[in-house]
Design an enzyme around this catalytic site. Structure first.
Site, mmCIF file in Angstrom:
data_model
loop_
_atom_site.group_PDB
_atom_site.id
_atom_site.type_symbol
_atom_site.label_atom_id
_atom_site.label_comp_id
_atom_site.label_asym_id
_atom_site.label_seq_id
_atom_site.Cartn_x
_atom_site.Cartn_y
_atom_site.Cartn_z
ATOM 1 N N HIS A 272 33.177 59.562 66.991
ATOM 2 C CA HIS A 272 34.414 59.974 67.648
ATOM 3 C C HIS A 272 35.607 59.102 67.261
ATOM 4 O O HIS A 272 36.622 59.073 67.946
ATOM 5 C CB HIS A 272 34.244 59.930 69.172
ATOM 6 C CG HIS A 272 33.128 60.791 69.681
ATOM 7 N ND1 HIS A 272 31.854 60.312 69.883
ATOM 8 C CD2 HIS A 272 33.089 62.113 69.984
ATOM 9 C CE1 HIS A 272 31.071 61.306 70.319
ATOM 10 N NE2 HIS A 272 31.799 62.402 70.394
ATOM 11 N N ASP B 83 1.055 26.583 56.145
ATOM 12 C CA ASP B 83 -0.149 26.937 55.400
ATOM 13 C C ASP B 83 -0.092 26.501 53.942
ATOM 14 O O ASP B 83 0.034 27.314 53.035
ATOM 15 C CB ASP B 83 -0.416 28.444 55.501
ATOM 16 C CG ASP B 83 -1.823 28.803 55.065
ATOM 17 O OD1 ASP B 83 -2.459 27.978 54.357
ATOM 18 O OD2 ASP B 83 -2.308 29.888 55.411
ATOM 19 N N ASP C 111 0.781 37.365 48.766
ATOM 20 C CA ASP C 111 0.974 37.112 50.198
ATOM 21 C C ASP C 111 0.969 38.420 50.987
ATOM 22 O O ASP C 111 0.306 38.548 52.014
ATOM 23 C CB ASP C 111 2.309 36.393 50.441
ATOM 24 C CG ASP C 111 2.251 34.921 50.072
ATOM 25 O OD1 ASP C 111 1.179 34.306 50.237
ATOM 26 O OD2 ASP C 111 3.283 34.379 49.641
ATOM 27 N N HIS D 113 -2.551 31.689 45.470
ATOM 28 C CA HIS D 113 -1.548 31.690 44.402
ATOM 29 C C HIS D 113 -2.058 31.098 43.092
ATOM 30 O O HIS D 113 -1.266 30.749 42.211
ATOM 31 C CB HIS D 113 -0.291 30.946 44.866
ATOM 32 C CG HIS D 113 0.379 31.626 46.025
ATOM 33 N ND1 HIS D 113 0.678 32.970 46.022
ATOM 34 C CD2 HIS D 113 0.772 31.163 47.233
ATOM 35 C CE1 HIS D 113 1.258 33.297 47.187
ATOM 36 N NE2 HIS D 113 1.311 32.213 47.934
ATOM 37 N N HIS E 289 -3.345 27.802 51.670
ATOM 38 C CA HIS E 289 -3.542 29.046 50.913
ATOM 39 C C HIS E 289 -3.031 28.938 49.476
ATOM 40 O O HIS E 289 -3.410 29.733 48.620
ATOM 41 C CB HIS E 289 -2.855 30.221 51.629
ATOM 42 C CG HIS E 289 -1.397 30.382 51.300
ATOM 43 N ND1 HIS E 289 -0.446 29.440 51.639
ATOM 44 C CD2 HIS E 289 -0.721 31.366 50.654
ATOM 45 C CE1 HIS E 289 0.750 29.852 51.215
ATOM 46 N NE2 HIS E 289 0.612 31.018 50.615
#
Lengths: 178, 451
Positions: free
Chosen positions: B118, B220, B371, B228, B223
């Site tokens: 509007h 973390d 990931d 990786h 990991h």
């Protein structure tokens, strides 16, 4: 994107168009089969392989959706492409085992003589469909602008720009080339 | 929770979950329901995202008056806009008339925001300026003043990072970040000019719970060497260092749920980009940072590390990726990723970082793609009715707390640890259990001398 829409006289002849199309189809088949080494061999030494992430910008903004120097899922030279392939081939690429199933669909091929002799500007559209595991299905649709260079009896890819439509990439990763 | 299989079997999606049944962090146990339960997710929107200080912009994205970005606070879409006086304001991106979105661009410069529906038009300070057929409103005694864009409760910044909160009772940002400011300076205050974002924002979707991403970056380190391995071999030709074998020079630190795991190798993260020029740049910076801050922090500027600012913003020193994990229900996030660099760095160094961070940490990145796969399946397996009633281990590195230290915050020896994850979930529990900020347990008090 170059505007070749009105350049019918610069279009390649039917035989060359056929050879270029066959080159793109073979490239797609190599990617579907994860024949990464053979795919890399199709790249020219000076390849720039670029896939910008589009941004939502107002039409009046000088910054457009696809801009150099912004976020990109690929902004690669040959060394970068080799590194990506090296990751795919590692036995410890756990997420690639079991393998992803790929279908690279290429269509709408238009080919034109570029300024340099033996180089061709090639436009195409693509659909990329990937399936992993049970129900992971991701697809991307887009348009490509390539610069192909005649090489021996074939071609080498000297430049590829990939225009995808998604501004929010709707998948957890992109584990292939387009 | 009563040990290994102690989750209340009566708990279901349709019922309220007793918060105290979800975690036994001293024993290193937690429930999977925190990643799955729709009722808990609704409560997170209320008690975490409508209440905490959330990252909304970097000052460098909006240098001039009228410059704006649109982003999210939880699932609330907001506009963050630079004011004429140099300040920054934030508003819900929704028209107070019929609720339509008023700004559809990701970023840009605006003199006003006009609703498509509007024609209600808002100044960059949020004030309602006018609308289509305004005479019709005038003649019915409309209150213009009371119909501006809804502002965020407070907005503030630290070292160029702009945060906002939707709760006017939240503690000050300085108090909220607390001792993390000491560590943030190692990356965001290397010299007088600080940092900036380069390139745009890459956005993507991961079908995972937002906490799995946040907890990964909060602590973390474990990991990295496994998940990786492929990325590291691709980028530098060998796997990630055995981080657990040298805990004497690595740490986890946390403060009110924020956490940083790191070692002191200066350039370990940066080296994974495979670009020697960037490593050289950091080695040249290190003595200057040592002089400006201290030797300890100068060894964090690009070291093997990761950090989360509670609740959902994370970054990697050295790889220079900065990201926010916006929640989209209990099983989906929208990931926004930027590249940050030192403002004073040479242009080609900035460009190398932009490319390097995208090559490694974007949806096509050689590290990030693994990931997403892990987090999606760590989320999705909990669709199983019985599976989600099996609790999870989060006990690595108990008893590694370092008490005799001058370092601020809670300090733990060895970055291969889950101390930061436990602190993250403790903060989550504290916030989820408190109806108002004043009820949130004050576990960590800023060490003023440290900052």
């Amino acid at each position: 994107m170059n505007d070749n829409c009105a350049m019918a006289d610069a279009a390649v002849d039917m035989l060359l168009h056929h050879r270029i199309t066959q080159f793109l189809y073979r490239e797609a088949r190599l990617l579907d089969a994860e024949r990464w080494g053979e795919w890399l061999a199709l790249m020219a030494e000076d390849i720039h392989y670029w896939m910008p992430m589009p941004e939502n910008r107002r039409r009046a903004d000088r910054m457009k959706a696809y801009e150099a120097g912004r976020g990109a899922l690929f902004d690669d030279g040959l060394l970068d492409l080799h590194r990506r392939v090296a990751r795919f081939k590692q036995p410890s690429a756990w997420a690639e085992d079991p393998p992803t199933r790929h279908a690279h669909v290429v269509s709408g091929v238009e080919a034109f003589h570029a300024e340099a002799a033996g180089e061709y500007v090639v436009h195409s559209t693509f659909v990329n469909y990937r399936s992993r595991g049970e129900r992971d299905n991701d697809f991307l649709v887009g348009r490509r602008e390539d610069l192909l260079r005649a090489h021996a009896n074939e071609f080498r890819l000297a430049r590829r720009t990939i225009f995808i439509t998604q501004s929010v990439f709707l998948a957890k990763n992109l584990n292939t080339f387009l | 929770m009563n040990g290994r299989k102690g989750i209340d079997p009566q708990t279901s999606c349709r019922e309220d979950v007793a918060l105290e049944s979800l975690m036994d962090l001293d024993k290193g146990r937690m429930s999977r329901l925190v990643f799955q339960h729709p009722g808990l997710y609704e409560r997170e929107l209320e008690r975490i995202f409508a209440r905490c200080w959330l990252f909304v912009a970097h000052e460098s994205q909006i240098p001039k008056a009228g410059d704006y970005v649109t982003t999210y606070m939880g699932q609330d879409n907001v506009i963050i806009v630079r004011q004429k006086d140099g300040g920054i304001k934030g508003f819900l991106n929704s028209c107070p008339h019929r609720g339509n979105k008023v700004c559809f661009a990701d970023a840009g410069n605006a003199r006003q925001f006009i609703c498509n529906y509007h024609g209600w038009s808002f100044a960059i300070d949020g004030r309602l300026k006018g609308m289509h057929a305004s005479e019709a409103f005038d003649s019915t005694g409309f209150d213009f003043e009371g119909h501006g864009l809804h502002p965020v409760a407070r907005i503030d910044s630290y070292r160029g990072l702009v945060f906002a909160t939707l709760d006017d009772r939240a503690p000050d940002l300085a108090d909220y970040l607390g001792d993390m400011r000491y560590y943030l300076d190692a990356v965001f205050d290397m010299d007088d000019e600080g940092t900036e974002f380069v390139g745009g924002c890459v956005k993507s979707v991961i079908r995972c719970n937002w906490k799995l991403a946040a907890e990964n970056f909060v602590g973390d380190a474990l990991h990295a060497g496994w998940t990786h391995d492929s990325g590291a071999r691709a980028m530098v030709g060998e796997g990630v260092d055995d981080l657990h074998k040298s805990p004497e020079r690595s740490y986890q630190v946390n403060f009110n749920g924020h956490g940083w795991e790191f070692n002191q190798d200066i350039i370990g993260n940066c080296a994974s980009l495979g670009d020697k020029e960037l490593v050289k740049y950091l080695y040249a910076m290190q003595p200057r940072v040592a002089e400006r801050l201290d030797d300890f922090r100068s060894r964090m500027i690009g070291s093997i590390s990761s950090c989360t600012i509670f609740p959902n913003t994370s970054f990697l020193a050295g790889q220079n990726t900065f990201r926010t994990w916006h929640p989209r229900g209990p099983q989906e996030i929208e990931l926004h990723v930027w590249t940050f660099v030192n403002k004073s760095a040479p242009p080609e160094i900035k460009e190398r970082w932009r490319k390097g961070s995208m090559l490694t940490f974007s949806p096509s990145g050689v590290f990030e793609m693994d990931d997403g796969e892990n987090w999606e399946y760590a989320t999705r397996t909990n669709d199983g009715y019985v599976t989600r009633r099996q609790d999870l281990y989060i006990g690595l590195g108990r008893h590694t707390r370092v008490h005799d230290t001058s370092l601020p915050g809670n300090v733990y020896q060895g970055q291969v640890n889950e101390a930061n994850q436990r602190a993250f979930y403790q903060r989550w529990l504290d916030l989820m259990g408190a109806a108002v900020w004043s009820d949130v347990p004050r576990r960590d008090v800023p060490t003023e001398a440290a900052v």
